[in-house]
Scaffold this active site. Structure first.
Site, PDB file in Angstrom:
ATOM      1  N   LYS A 113      48.385  30.592  41.174  1.00 46.99           N
ATOM      2  CA  LYS A 113      49.760  30.398  40.999  1.00 46.99           C
ATOM      3  C   LYS A 113      50.319  29.082  40.606  1.00 46.99           C
ATOM      4  CE  LYS A 113      51.062  29.844  45.818  1.00 46.99           C
ATOM      5  NZ  LYS A 113      51.891  30.204  47.156  1.00 46.99           N
TER       6      LYS A 113
ATOM      7  N   ARG B 223      59.002  36.188  56.352  1.00 49.72           N
ATOM      8  CA  ARG B 223      59.240  36.256  54.851  1.00 49.72           C
ATOM      9  C   ARG B 223      59.265  37.939  54.602  1.00 49.72           C
ATOM     10  NH1 ARG B 223      56.255  31.637  51.549  1.00 49.72           N
ATOM     11  NH2 ARG B 223      54.332  33.010  51.873  1.00 49.72           N
TER      12      ARG B 223
ATOM     13  N   TYR C 200      66.053  -0.550  39.799  1.00 49.95           N
ATOM     14  CA  TYR C 200      67.413  -0.116  40.184  1.00 49.95           C
ATOM     15  C   TYR C 200      67.721  -0.544  41.411  1.00 49.95           C
ATOM     16  CZ  TYR C 200      67.553   2.586  35.541  1.00 49.95           C
ATOM     17  OH  TYR C 200      67.663   2.771  34.346  1.00 49.95           O
TER      18      TYR C 200
ATOM     19  N   MET D 136      62.785   6.783  35.676  1.00 46.92           N
ATOM     20  CA  MET D 136      62.766   7.909  34.978  1.00 46.92           C
ATOM     21  C   MET D 136      61.143   7.805  34.285  1.00 46.92           C
ATOM     22  SD  MET D 136      64.605  10.278  32.495  1.00 46.92           S
ATOM     23  CE  MET D 136      66.119  10.445  33.393  1.00 46.92           C
TER      24      MET D 136
END
Length: 368
Positions: free
Chosen positions: A34, A132, A256, A304
């Site tokens: 998955k 669940r 940063y 980023m």
């Protein structure tokens, strides 16, 4: 070519499958692929495991099963979330095993099967303690009787999921194991595909008498299991290159938020990889990379698309040097468990994030 890439080693995937298959024999492996094969690429992962002998795969959603069929994967596919009504209308494949979480879902599947003059092969989900999806244990007998009477359904087995598989003596683990084992003798004769154990449970050898196991993270080579004598190899690595080197003075800030102030004159390298590439921002000021076979620390905040590394103890380092942020370089290795521990996360998050970002950027490549 952009210097940051993810490499997936198919030979490691095949090796891991065979090693786990040998451990659990005669039980059959149903590799969980998955979430795009835990970031490794669902189609390529399926092909590698099929080459190693896989007869069936577990996915989460119908969309994943259809992707595999379109790619020519012919093995049986277990859809672990089950089907929504709109999905059941189009899920017409004799090789699907569909999870059924409750009687309402079973009745819906029966109606659609009857209308379409077809059938669904199902596995009934049991909530043994995860809280669940699933039928509660005290309702299993009634549920299996009703399902047996519903037209268009074929019940092939039951399954559950352990909430705390890494703790054998935890009371919830013991209750779940005892509960699942106690259900087996009273199941209909058609229930021959019963399964419970995922990676941790497999390695702990819980309920070895079950005919199927569902290896997830371990089949990608990330067991982190004390005392384990299995020849497993991580299949994923994250590599980049140094694109800048410069010396900054003591007292200079790096990246940063000014969380890194240099204590000495330092040779600072820049790598074009960041949180947009799945390299977690939580690794700011604590992660490491491998350059020229040596560990070098991440300096400051992960950006980023860039991170800075301290190359001061590698004065020979230069632009173009390879940097490994996950995987091996020389005799050194940065493991997924090391990264996840530093980031206060889990290996699954690391793999999915790095792999999916690389795929989106066209930077996930395969070898062997």
């Amino acid at each position: 070519m952009y210097p940051t890439e993810v490499i997936i080693d198919r030979s490691a995937l095949r090796q891991n499958f065979r090693a786990i298959a040998s451990l659990v024999s005669p039980s059959q492996l149903v590799p969980v692929i998955k979430s795009d094969g835990y970031g490794h690429g669902i189609v390529e992962v399926a092909r590698a495991f099929a080459d190693a002998g896989a007869r069936q795969f577990a996915v989460f959603r119908l969309e994943e099963a259809l992707t595999l069929r379109q790619a020519g994967i012919t093995q049986d596919l277990w859809i672990m979330m089950g089907l929504l009504p709109e999905e059941a209308e189009v899920a017409n494949d004799a090789g699907f095993r569909v999870a059924c979480p409750d009687l309402a879902n079973a009745r819906m599947l029966s109606q659609i099967a009857t209308k379409g003059k077809r059938h669904f092969d199902i596995h009934l989900k049991i909530d043994t303690g995860m809280g669940r999806l699933g039928v509660l244990p005290e309702s299993v007998a009634d549920a299996t009787r009703e399902i047996a009477a519903l037209p268009g359904l074929r019940l092939h087995g039951i399954f559950s999921h352990l909430a705390n598989a890494d703790s054998p003596e935890h009371p919830v683990t013991r209750r779940q194991l005892d509960c699942f084992r106690a259900l087996l003798p009273s199941l209909p004769a058609t229930c021959r595909e019963n399964h419970l154990c995922a990676s941790r449970a497999i390695l702990h050898r819980y309920l070895p008498e079950l005919p199927y196991v569902r290896p997830g993270i371990c089949v990608y080579g990330a067991p982190e299991f004390p005392g384990l004598r299995l020849d497993l190899r991580p299949a994923m690595s994250l590599r980049s290159r140094v694109i800048s080197c410069k010396t900054l003075p003591a007292g200079a800030n790096v990246s940063y938020n000014c969380i890194c102030t240099l204590k000495r004159p330092s040779l600072v390298g820049v790598l074009p990889v960041g949180y947009a590439d799945g390299y977690l921002r939580e690794l700011s000021n604590c992660g490491e990379a491998l350059v020229r076979g040596r560990r070098v620390p991440i300096l400051g905040t992960v950006c980023m698309g860039m991170v800075m590394v301290d190359l001061s103890d590698l004065p020979e380092a230069q632009v173009g040097d390879e940097a490994v942020l996950l995987g091996k370089q020389g005799d050194q290795e940065i493991t997924v468990w090391e990264i996840s521990e530093k980031a206060r996360s889990i290996a699954h998050v690391v793999y999915c994030g790095i792999g999916s970002a690389a795929a989106a950027a066209g930077q996930r490549h395969y070898q062997n």
